[in-house]
Design an enzyme around this catalytic site. Structure first.
Site, PDB file in Angstrom:
ATOM      1  N   HIS A  21       0.831  -1.209   0.000  1.00 34.64           N
ATOM      2  CA  HIS A  21       0.000   0.000   0.000  1.00 34.64           C
ATOM      3  C   HIS A  21       0.864   1.258   0.000  1.00 34.64           C
ATOM      4  CE1 HIS A  21      -3.609   2.416   1.023  1.00 34.64           C
ATOM      5  NE2 HIS A  21      -2.721   3.162   1.660  1.00 34.64           N
ATOM      6  N   GLU A  22       1.793   1.318   0.934  1.00 36.65           N
ATOM      7  CA  GLU A  22       2.627   2.523   1.041  1.00 36.65           C
ATOM      8  C   GLU A  22       3.586   2.655  -0.136  1.00 36.65           C
ATOM      9  OE1 GLU A  22       1.795   4.653   3.081  1.00 36.65           O
ATOM     10  OE2 GLU A  22       0.518   3.436   4.374  1.00 36.65           O
TER      11      GLU A  22
END
Length: 455
Positions: A21-22
């Site tokens: 995600h990051e």
């Protein structure tokens, strides 16, 4: 399953999902020339920290693995040198900011597609959708399902395993559909159409074994109550039970199948039972006191014995569903899309009150699922990761301030208005978002604790 194993499986799952995600935010920020100051997995005290690259980005792993963030150069968060102003996040056109923020959830959806693709190539093992005993006075009984017939399709959607059948039924159960067409074929090759009414499915129990609740169970070969294995240090061995013993009765209750015996033992934790045993043609009597163990918050009895299993009968019910790489990719996209839609349907039903908030799971339940799936093998763990990755993607796209979806909502308003929202409005939105997330997390943790207590 040990607590340590569960915790490790949970932390590994979170690490993979949060990192992807990051990393989505990070990559798109770099592609758009934004300077990234910190890439952090977790919160709290850093346990690893190192700077890399020409921008000296700080890469951090923190002690509490329940989230992460990418910190970009931004005038709203501190002084920015004049030469770095063009690389500040807040100086980027709204389209670029939108792309950077949206990249996190999109990365989760892409990860799910990759995981499902691998699953469909490796092959997913499951049970053939052969119908077991149909409970009377249930939706399945009213639809005239017959034990031994095989489910072929649900609303013209092919079904290859019980997992497929459960997934399809869940989608219609959420909508409480009243007339679901299910095609079956019996042992004689005769095709039947069953009309299943799911309009009365209890929304609070969609997280449980709802196929069983509507009367559908998977067919299992009948296992005779004959002991095949006795654990050396188990209470059954100490009571004198031996391999080859046939259980005739527990007190005055006749035992016809192994499941009959299991039910008596599990419901008699710590209580001495009198068994009638047939051994080498002779009837003998033994007493055994099931050891008390805790499963899902409930006390159950166990005596450390296993039945004689005729593996060939079970092997006939197993199926492995796999596809070529091209077809697997198509199926992976379809599966990710279906999971996303199903998640949104569940969320919308919760908002309208049609589905109870009891279905919300918190970190304790997710950790338990992680441990169980990891124990079942790589395929099950990958399926768990894919499902949670979709859930994270959907959750982060919700228009709640402080989430990615909240920021995207701000940017859409900015596009419409022609200029950003006032700082005061954003601050108020952040407070509302924090309150909403805190309330949701409170419900989730309460549900987790309640499941532990009530089982």
């Amino acid at each position: 399953m040990s607590i340590t194993y569960t915790i490790i499986s949970f932390i590994l799952a979170l690490g993979i999902l949060i990192t992807f995600h990051e990393f989505g935010h990070y990559l798109v920020a770099r592609w758009n020339g934004v300077k990234v100051l910190r890439f952090c997995i977790g919160f709290g005290q850093p346990i690893f920290r190192k700077r890399w690259g020409k921008d000296r980005t700080e890469w951090v792993i923190a002690a509490i693995p329940l989230g992460g963030y990418v910190k970009m150069l931004d005038e709203n968060e501190g002084h920015v040198a004049a030469e770095d102003l063009p690389r500040a996040f807040n100086r980027q056109p709204v389209a670029r900011r939108f792309a950077i923020v949206a990249a996190g959830p999109i990365a989760n959806f892409l990860l799910a597609i990759v995981l499902y693709w691998l699953l469909f190539i490796l092959g997913v093992n499951g049970m053939k959708p052969v119908v077991g005993p149909v409970e009377p006075a249930t939706a399945a009984a009213h639809a005239q399902f017959v034990e031994g017939e095989t489910i072929v399709s649900i609303e013209n959607e092919p079904v290859a395993s019980w997992q497929d059948a459960r997934w399809a039924l869940l989608r219609y159960a959420i909508d409480q559909s009243a007339n679901v067409t299910i095609q079956t074929v019996n042992k004689n090759g005769e095709i039947n159409l069953r009309k299943l009414d799911l309009s009365r499915v209890d929304p609070d129990k969609l997280n449980e074994n709802f196929p069983g609740m509507i009367g559908l169970t998977s067919y299992q070969p009948i296992i005779k109550p004959v002991i095949g294995q006795v654990i050396a240090d188990g209470v059954g061995n100490k009571a004198g039970l031996q391999a080859g013993d046939e259980i005739i009765a527990v007190y005055d209750t006749e035992i016809h199948t192994w499941m009959d015996f299991v039910k008596e033992i599990r419901s008699s934790a710590g209580r001495t039972l009198e068994l009638e045993i047939l051994r080498s043609g002779e009837m003998i009597a033994l007493t055994v006191t099931p050891e008390t163990m805790v499963e899902n918050g409930k006390q159950v009895g166990k005596i450390g014995v296993a039945p004689v299993i005729h593996q060939a009968e079970f092997d006939e019910l197993l199926v492995t569903v796999s596809y070529s790489p091209g077809k697997a990719f198509q199926k992976a996209i379809e599966k990710t899309w279906e999971t996303t839609i199903l998640t949104l349907q569940m969320l919308s039903k919760m908002i309208t009150g049609d589905v109870s908030l009891k279905n919300v799971s918190g970190p304790i339940s997710i950790a338990d699922y992680a441990g169980q799936s990891a124990q079942m093998g790589l395929v099950s763990y990958l399926a768990f990761l894919a499902l949670i990755s979709v859930s994270i993607g959907v959750l982060n796209l919700l228009p709640i301030p402080i989430l990615d979806g909240g920021h995207l909502m701000y940017y859409l308003i900015e596009i419409i208005r022609g200029n950003p929202l006032p700082d005061k409005a954003i601050i108020i939105g952040q407070k509302i978002g924090m309150a909403m997330l805190f309330t949701l997390m409170t419900f989730a943790i309460y549900n987790d604790i309640n499941r532990l207590i009530t089982g």
